[in-house]
Structures are given as C-alpha cells and as structure tokens.
Design a protein around this motif. Structure first.
Motif, PDB file in Angstrom:
ATOM      1  N   LEU A  50      54.837  35.632  57.147  1.00  0.00           N
ATOM      2  CA  LEU A  50      54.959  36.844  56.341  1.00  0.00           C
ATOM      3  C   LEU A  50      53.814  36.996  55.327  1.00  0.00           C
ATOM      4  O   LEU A  50      53.359  38.106  55.064  1.00  0.00           O
ATOM      5  N   GLY A  51      53.343  35.877  54.769  1.00  0.00           N
ATOM      6  CA  GLY A  51      52.229  35.935  53.810  1.00  0.00           C
ATOM      7  C   GLY A  51      50.991  36.556  54.441  1.00  0.00           C
ATOM      8  O   GLY A  51      50.519  37.613  53.996  1.00  0.00           O
ATOM      9  N   PRO A  52      50.436  35.942  55.519  1.00  0.00           N
ATOM     10  CA  PRO A  52      49.275  36.533  56.192  1.00  0.00           C
ATOM     11  C   PRO A  52      49.539  37.946  56.708  1.00  0.00           C
ATOM     12  O   PRO A  52      48.669  38.817  56.616  1.00  0.00           O
ATOM     13  N   LEU A  53      50.744  38.190  57.222  1.00  0.00           N
ATOM     14  CA  LEU A  53      51.050  39.504  57.780  1.00  0.00           C
ATOM     15  C   LEU A  53      50.978  40.588  56.713  1.00  0.00           C
ATOM     16  O   LEU A  53      50.374  41.652  56.917  1.00  0.00           O
ATOM     17  N   PHE A  54      51.575  40.319  55.547  1.00  0.00           N
ATOM     18  CA  PHE A  54      51.525  41.308  54.465  1.00  0.00           C
ATOM     19  C   PHE A  54      50.103  41.452  53.934  1.00  0.00           C
ATOM     20  O   PHE A  54      49.694  42.542  53.539  1.00  0.00           O
ATOM     21  N   LEU A  55      49.353  40.350  53.915  1.00  0.00           N
ATOM     22  CA  LEU A  55      47.956  40.436  53.458  1.00  0.00           C
ATOM     23  C   LEU A  55      47.162  41.353  54.376  1.00  0.00           C
ATOM     24  O   LEU A  55      46.500  42.288  53.926  1.00  0.00           O
ATOM     25  N   VAL A  56      47.260  41.110  55.691  1.00  0.00           N
ATOM     26  CA  VAL A  56      46.489  41.904  56.648  1.00  0.00           C
ATOM     27  C   VAL A  56      46.929  43.361  56.602  1.00  0.00           C
ATOM     28  O   VAL A  56      46.096  44.278  56.595  1.00  0.00           O
ATOM     29  N   SER A  57      48.230  43.584  56.519  1.00  0.00           N
ATOM     30  CA  SER A  57      48.728  44.951  56.445  1.00  0.00           C
ATOM     31  C   SER A  57      48.231  45.636  55.171  1.00  0.00           C
ATOM     32  O   SER A  57      47.837  46.807  55.191  1.00  0.00           O
ATOM     33  N   GLY A  58      48.218  44.906  54.062  1.00  0.00           N
ATOM     34  CA  GLY A  58      47.717  45.456  52.796  1.00  0.00           C
ATOM     35  C   GLY A  58      46.237  45.801  52.897  1.00  0.00           C
ATOM     36  O   GLY A  58      45.805  46.867  52.463  1.00  0.00           O
ATOM     37  N   LEU A  59      45.459  44.902  53.491  1.00  0.00           N
ATOM     38  CA  LEU A  59      44.023  45.164  53.656  1.00  0.00           C
ATOM     39  C   LEU A  59      43.814  46.423  54.487  1.00  0.00           C
ATOM     40  O   LEU A  59      42.957  47.259  54.197  1.00  0.00           O
ATOM     41  N   SER A  60      44.633  46.565  55.541  1.00  0.00           N
ATOM     42  CA  SER A  60      44.507  47.720  56.424  1.00  0.00           C
ATOM     43  C   SER A  60      44.856  49.026  55.698  1.00  0.00           C
ATOM     44  O   SER A  60      44.164  50.036  55.862  1.00  0.00           O
ATOM     45  N   THR A  61      45.907  49.003  54.863  1.00  0.00           N
ATOM     46  CA  THR A  61      46.246  50.230  54.125  1.00  0.00           C
ATOM     47  C   THR A  61      45.148  50.546  53.105  1.00  0.00           C
ATOM     48  O   THR A  61      44.835  51.717  52.862  1.00  0.00           O
ATOM     49  N   GLY A  62      44.552  49.500  52.520  1.00  0.00           N
ATOM     50  CA  GLY A  62      43.431  49.710  51.596  1.00  0.00           C
ATOM     51  C   GLY A  62      42.270  50.386  52.305  1.00  0.00           C
ATOM     52  O   GLY A  62      41.709  51.363  51.815  1.00  0.00           O
ATOM     53  N   LEU A  63      41.945  49.865  53.496  1.00  0.00           N
ATOM     54  CA  LEU A  63      40.855  50.449  54.280  1.00  0.00           C
ATOM     55  C   LEU A  63      41.134  51.905  54.621  1.00  0.00           C
ATOM     56  O   LEU A  63      40.229  52.752  54.549  1.00  0.00           O
ATOM     57  N   ALA A  64      42.376  52.176  55.013  1.00  0.00           N
ATOM     58  CA  ALA A  64      42.738  53.550  55.382  1.00  0.00           C
ATOM     59  C   ALA A  64      42.476  54.492  54.211  1.00  0.00           C
ATOM     60  O   ALA A  64      41.953  55.600  54.389  1.00  0.00           O
ATOM     61  N   THR A  65      42.850  54.036  53.003  1.00  0.00           N
ATOM     62  CA  THR A  65      42.638  54.869  51.813  1.00  0.00           C
ATOM     63  C   THR A  65      41.149  55.130  51.587  1.00  0.00           C
ATOM     64  O   THR A  65      40.744  56.259  51.323  1.00  0.00           O
ATOM     65  N   ILE A  66      40.341  54.057  51.687  1.00  0.00           N
ATOM     66  CA  ILE A  66      38.896  54.230  51.459  1.00  0.00           C
ATOM     67  C   ILE A  66      38.307  55.186  52.505  1.00  0.00           C
ATOM     68  O   ILE A  66      37.530  56.080  52.173  1.00  0.00           O
ATOM     69  N   MET A  67      38.705  54.993  53.772  1.00  0.00           N
ATOM     70  CA  MET A  67      38.177  55.844  54.849  1.00  0.00           C
ATOM     71  C   MET A  67      38.497  57.300  54.608  1.00  0.00           C
ATOM     72  O   MET A  67      37.688  58.184  54.834  1.00  0.00           O
ATOM     73  N   TRP A  68      39.729  57.529  54.133  1.00  0.00           N
ATOM     74  CA  TRP A  68      40.173  58.897  53.869  1.00  0.00           C
ATOM     75  C   TRP A  68      39.296  59.544  52.795  1.00  0.00           C
ATOM     76  O   TRP A  68      38.967  60.723  52.846  1.00  0.00           O
ATOM     77  N   MET A  69      38.878  58.721  51.786  1.00  0.00           N
ATOM     78  CA  MET A  69      38.083  59.248  50.667  1.00  0.00           C
ATOM     79  C   MET A  69      36.601  59.382  51.019  1.00  0.00           C
ATOM     80  O   MET A  69      35.899  60.212  50.441  1.00  0.00           O
TER      81      MET A  69
END
Lengths: 177, 313
Positions: free
Chosen positions: B183-202
């Motif tokens: 769960l630790g790595p999974l939430f980290l990777v998912s968090g990184l991915s949502t961060g990337l999505a936000t940056i890409m959108w901007m």
C-alpha cells in the motif's frame, strides 16, 4: 505484575450484568458499552452448541492501539493495563482502526474510551465492577505472575483460548472452554 | 453453520454493525497529500537536473497549488479529529512507532517548505509583486540562493509524504484489506501520477507535456503492476485477506473499483496519452481529469472497504 481476566464460557449465562455494572461504575454514555456479550451458535438442531462470552478490551501485551497512537494518549500502566488519557487524545481514530476486537469507541465528548480494568478500583484493592457483580462467578481477575491467583489457577486446570491469537496481539483475556 | 450474535444490544455509533469511523475527510486528505507530494517530487527532480527552463510549469507554476492542497488537506484532517481542541498534542511528542506521528511531523516540515518554494517564484508569477517587509525580502533572497538544497529536501520529503498516505492505512493489522506493505508504494505511485496529471493539465508547452506524459505512462504501468500484486498477495494469504480481496472480486466494491479506478482512472487515460504521443490530437484535460478522478475514487474505495474488513473470531 500482569493483570488478566479469565471468562468461564461454561458458567456464563449471558445475563449482561457485567455490561450494566460497567456502564454504571464508569458512567459510560447511553448507547455505548465497554464490555458486551457474544453468543456463538455452532451447528444446527439437534446438534447445537452455544458459547457465551463476556468480552471487553483484551489489554494486549503487544497492543496495536498503543503502537499507532500519535500522541501517546493510549498507553500501558502498571500491571499491563491499556488506558487512554483523555486530554492527550486528539480523536484521530487510529487506535479504533487498529483494534482487531473493536473494543474502543469514540466517546461523545470526542476522546477515545474503552475498558480500563476499572483501575480506579484496582488501586483500592477491589476487583473490576464486572467481576464483582457476575451472578454465576464466571469472571476471574488477578495477577498472572502470581501462581496462586484465581486466574493462574483457572488457566492451570482448564482448557482455554484467547480471541484472534493470529492477530499477534497477545490478548490478556482468557476464555475457559 | 456457525454464527455470531451480539446479545447485549451493542450498537455503538460508528463501530457497529461494522466499523465506519473514518469518513470523507480521510480519503480527501490522502488524495490532496498524494497530489502535493507528486507535484513537489517532480518540481524538486527537474530543478536538481537543471531543467527549470524547459519544465517551467513543473518547477514553478504547478507548485503554487501545493500549499493550497496541503492546507486544504490538513483542514480535512482537522475536521476528522473528534477531540479537535487537543490537536496540538501531535506536536508535543514524537512517536516513532506511529505512522500518524511521522505524518504529522512530515507535514510540519513540508508545508512551510512549500510556502517558501512558492515565495521564491512569486515575483516571476506576478511581476509587480513587492514584499511589504524588508526582512521577508532578505529571506527570499537567501531562500532563492538555496533553491537546489530546497529541491533535494522537497523531493525526499515528498517521497515520505507519498508513502505515508499509504502506510497510514497499512499499519493496521486489524483491517486485512489495508494490512499489506504494498500500500505504501502503491499510494506513492498513485500520488505521483495525480501530481503529474495536474502539471500536464496546467502546462502549455508541448515538450513539457510529452516528457511528463511519458513518465506518467510508466507510472500507470507500475501502478497496474502493484494492483495486480496486491490481489495476488491477498489471494495467497490468510482467510481474512482472501475475504478482503473478495470485496473487489465479485463483492460490493467490484464495479466501482474496476470501472472507476482501473479502467477509467488508469487504463483509459494511459491509452489516450499513448495515442497523443503517437500524434493524435487529444485534449490534455481528458486524461488528466480521469487520472485525478481515478486517484480520488481509489482512496475513497480503499478507506471505505478497509473498514469493513476485520478479523474473524
């Protein structure tokens, strides 16, 4: 000193006196309880077995609630009793999540509450309220380090089990079967 | 046949008939924390490798969202507390065994850091910006000089924060669905991915978007691998964890998890990103929005479902 409680499931009749005694002794708010009765029905008629258990916080030796508490509000006092200091508790719910026995609840005033083995009574040399009132004398309380205590004797002479030992919590409530 | 009944009339609020003590505040916080960690990680990373010019949105503009996300997330956490007036007790002790204590202290460092980072870029964002107090002006000059050190600190703390959002749940052995170290790595990777999505959108730069979307496709791949591993682990484990997995394999969370998290939140946006890289015109907000929605749904489902799972006894 290691306090423990032994519940004789063959003597318990599920009358709930222990529940009411605890609620009265500890001013447990309406709708809440620190101990409760579980009835396990095994098999079907005519081969039915019923086990009655008076359950409460297991005052685990390896207590996950104490481990995960971020403020140290959940802690262990003399005799291995797990207690909560209300004015250190932030009500985050981590200990409630961590308890395999669902023995903790959120008190309406916000802090987390649970069985204390009536440590205010232990200090006076009395037994917990639930043990004191049990009409069938199915609850034993005492010090496991003392070979002559009621609990040590009961565990020596009878078969017993603890709840969910696979959770690794080393519970200190024993059930005679 | 074996059944268990409560006969003392036990019906404690939020505990019976099944545990439901954590509500929307926790998944919202986990989402915002992961998102902030994602943006900070990449802002730190691209600063360290000297790509401030090419990756302007990543390093500068997207980080303006971090303090907002962290403050909103912390506010959600605060709302979740039931003994709120005592929240300061978190900061009177360090409890090494408690993930929540780790998280509280990480946030204590990472939140001010995110504000300082943004402050060093505010003049570039708002050209006429003036600090009213000369002390702040001097501090900003100092902070700007140490930007690379801040980038390292931000990247490391972002990993701790991202992992923490998962470990917060996985530390509870009483909830079999959460009690897995994946769960630790999974939430980290998912968090990184949502961060990337936000940056890409901007981001308005085509180059920046294509770099980020390549990383994102890889991260989604890792995420799918970790999710597969999660279920493989459960199914090969003890009865309580097999039962936890069943909630997603035919049980009540099957449709919501596979449709919103796996298909709409991971596979579909990854496909769109791949098509975009191959030259198809796809508005960037579609995959970005889906990834964010999937990340949020994932956290809601995990928190909700985890509380239902319990030890049999």
């Amino acid at each position: 000193m290691r306090y423990a409680m032994v519940v004789d499931t063959r003597k318990c009749v599920g009358c709930s006196d222990c529940v009411v005694a605890c609620q009265t002794e500890n001013n447990v708010p309406h709708g809440y309880c620190r101990d409760w009765i579980v009835e396990v029905v095994d098999g079907s008629y005519p081969n039915v077995e019923i086990e009655l258990r008076s359950e409460r916080c297991n005052h685990c030796d390896n207590s996950p609630c104490v481990r995960c508490c971020p403020t140290g509000a959940s802690h262990i006092i003399d005799g291995g009793v797990v207690v909560v200091t209300a004015n250190k508790c932030i009500g985050c719910g981590a200990c409630i999540q961590s308890c395999p026995y669902d023995a903790r609840y959120s008190h309406p005033e916000g802090y987390v509450d649970k069985c204390t083995f009536c440590h205010h009574r232990l200090e006076k040399g009395q037994h917990p309220a639930c043990v004191e009132v049990c009409p069938t004398k199915c609850l034993y309380f005492g010090d496991l380090d003392d070979p002559n205590s009621d609990v040590s004797k009961a565990l020596r002479n009878r078969k017993w089990k603890t709840l969910a030992p696979e959770a690794g919590t080393k519970p200190q409530i024993y059930f005679l079967t | 046949m074996k059944e268990e009944l409560f006969i003392s009339g036990r019906d404690i609020p939020f505990i019976d008939p099944y545990l439901n003590i954590w509500h929307w505040q926790i998944p919202v916080y986990l989402f915002l924390g992961g998102l902030a960690a994602g943006i900070m990680f990449f802002a730190g990373l691209f600063t360290i490798i000297g790509k401030e010019k090419e990756m302007e949105t990543t390093v500068k503009w997207a980080t303006f969202l971090v303090p907002v996300a962290l403050v909103l997330g912390l506010f959600a956490l605060f709302l979740d507390l039931k003994h709120q007036l005592y929240f300061w007790r978190l900061y009177t002790t360090v409890r090494l065994e408690s993930p929540m204590s780790w998280g509280a202290w990480t946030l204590m460092f990472i939140t001010p850091l995110s504000f300082i980072w943004v402050a060093t870029y505010i003049k570039e964002a708002i050209p006429n910006w003036k600090w009213k107090i000369s002390l702040v002006e001097n501090l900003e000059v100092i902070a700007t000089k140490y930007r690379i050190h801040m980038a390292w600190a931000m990247m490391m703390l972002a990993i701790v924060l991202g992992v923490y959002t998962g470990i917060l749940l996985s530390a509870f052995n009483a909830r079999p669905l959460w009690n897995t170290s994946i769960l630790g790595p999974l939430f980290l990777v998912s968090g990184l991915s949502t961060g990337l999505a936000t940056i890409m959108w901007m981001s308005k730069s085509h180059y920046e978007r294509s770099v980020l979307s390549k990383i994102d496709i890889a991260l989604i791949g890792v995420e799918l691998f970790l999710i597969t591993h999660l279920f493989m682990g459960f199914l090969a484990s003890s009865a309580v964890q097999i039962e936890a997995a069943q909630l997603f394999l035919g049980g009540e969370f099957t449709a919501s998890f596979w449709v919103f998290v796996v298909i709409l939140g991971l596979i579909f946006p990854a496909t769109l990103e791949i098509l975009e890289l191959r030259g198809y015109k796809i508005p960037v907000w579609i995959p970005a929005f889906l990834i964010l929605l999937g990340g949020l749904a994932f956290r809601f489902i995990m928190v909700e479902a985890g509380q239902i799972t319990r030890f049999l006894y």
